[in-house]
Design a protein around this motif. Sequence first.
Motif, PDB file in Angstrom:
ATOM      1  N   MET A   1       0.841  -1.200   0.000  1.00  0.00           N
ATOM      2  CA  MET A   1       0.000   0.000   0.000  1.00  0.00           C
ATOM      3  C   MET A   1       0.870   1.241   0.000  1.00  0.00           C
ATOM      4  N   GLN A   2       0.550   2.240  -0.813  1.00  0.00           N
ATOM      5  CA  GLN A   2       1.234   3.507  -0.803  1.00  0.00           C
ATOM      6  C   GLN A   2       0.370   4.518  -0.069  1.00  0.00           C
ATOM      7  N   PRO A   3       0.850   4.998   1.094  1.00  0.00           N
ATOM      8  CA  PRO A   3       0.040   5.926   1.872  1.00  0.00           C
ATOM      9  C   PRO A   3      -0.080   7.276   1.179  1.00  0.00           C
ATOM     10  N   THR A   4      -1.199   7.970   1.441  1.00  0.00           N
ATOM     11  CA  THR A   4      -1.333   9.332   0.964  1.00  0.00           C
ATOM     12  C   THR A   4      -0.520  10.242   1.874  1.00  0.00           C
ATOM     13  N   SER A   5      -0.298  11.463   1.436  1.00  0.00           N
ATOM     14  CA  SER A   5       0.523  12.394   2.209  1.00  0.00           C
ATOM     15  C   SER A   5      -0.144  12.826   3.507  1.00  0.00           C
ATOM     16  N   THR A   6      -1.440  12.566   3.655  1.00  0.00           N
ATOM     17  CA  THR A   6      -2.151  12.966   4.875  1.00  0.00           C
ATOM     18  C   THR A   6      -2.518  11.773   5.748  1.00  0.00           C
ATOM     19  N   GLN A   7      -2.002  10.616   5.442  1.00  0.00           N
ATOM     20  CA  GLN A   7      -2.411   9.396   6.123  1.00  0.00           C
ATOM     21  C   GLN A   7      -1.340   8.919   7.110  1.00  0.00           C
ATOM     22  N   ASN A   8      -1.771   8.581   8.321  1.00  0.00           N
ATOM     23  CA  ASN A   8      -0.892   7.925   9.277  1.00  0.00           C
ATOM     24  C   ASN A   8      -1.048   6.418   9.114  1.00  0.00           C
ATOM     25  N   LEU A   9       0.056   5.726   8.970  1.00  0.00           N
ATOM     26  CA  LEU A   9       0.027   4.323   8.580  1.00  0.00           C
ATOM     27  C   LEU A   9       0.977   3.500   9.428  1.00  0.00           C
ATOM     28  N   VAL A  10       0.525   2.319   9.847  1.00  0.00           N
ATOM     29  CA  VAL A  10       1.367   1.329  10.518  1.00  0.00           C
ATOM     30  C   VAL A  10       1.375   0.073   9.658  1.00  0.00           C
ATOM     31  N   LEU A  11       2.577  -0.403   9.316  1.00  0.00           N
ATOM     32  CA  LEU A  11       2.749  -1.595   8.494  1.00  0.00           C
ATOM     33  C   LEU A  11       3.278  -2.732   9.356  1.00  0.00           C
ATOM     34  N   PHE A  12       2.569  -3.849   9.346  1.00  0.00           N
ATOM     35  CA  PHE A  12       2.922  -5.020  10.142  1.00  0.00           C
ATOM     36  C   PHE A  12       3.631  -6.013   9.230  1.00  0.00           C
TER      37      PHE A  12
END
Length: 293
Positions: free
Chosen positions: A1-12
């Motif tokens: 997944m490529q996060p958007t510039s406004t998205q907080n993301l956690v990758l497991f």
Amino acid sequence: MQPTSTQNLVLFGDNLDAVAGLPDASFTLVYLDPPFNTGRAQVRRAVTSTRTTTGGLRGFKGRTYERVRGDILSYDDAFEDYWSFLEPRLAEAWRLLADDGTLYLHLDYREAHYAKVLLDALFGRECFLNEIIWAYDYGAKSKNRWPTKHDTILVYVKDPAKYHFDSTAVDREPYMAPGLVTPEQAERGKLPTDVWWHTIVSPTGREKTGYPTQKPEGILRRIIQASSRPDDRVLDFFAGSGTTGAVAAALGRRFVLVDRSAEAIEVMRRRLPEDTVFETVAPAAGGVAAAGA
């Protein structure tokens, strides 16, 4: 997944797999707090770095890098496995840093001197910014040597002519000798130097999550304040309890965190903002135990 510039993301998942899909030059700040090489066995992937004139890892310094790397690895066999684990992650960190970006590599005294020499060759010596000493006073006291009470944080920039650094944004600290300055200066406090006196996470404090390698919010707060701006993006390869994300969110930055520990993911679910997106990355072969902030 490529996060958007406004998205907080956690990758497991494994961080090499997780960051592979992230776009080049998309982070102002990259923080790595890898497992320290304290004698535990490390399972590694075979990775080589060779000089190329057609793309490849642009930050590498060609034959000079290969020579320095070969000299060190031939000197210390125990370091070879650790560096073979860490090296490709640093290469990805370089790729992901924006032109004004900064890398913070958090190590202990066993590896910092090796890593400094190799990073000089890897990033370029002109890209070295600081060696930060985080000093604390907690835990066992050695009787047969000076007690070891510090970590080392190596700081490198992507481009020494473009990097962002704002010391005025950093929280000030008390003078150690307030009687030597004016009352106004004592009240205002002083800018931190490259030696940071800061306690560890208190076992009974509000920050405590129970995660074994949790780092204090004050350490990450100083890093994020100085080397990023509001709305900038911050990446943590070994997120652990999620301190980087918690501090980044509080300061108005966006974050991407990675960890392969299910325990870490559960801690972060409880700790991070409700709008944080959690994604699972396809598992990778091998890997090592998680560390992180």
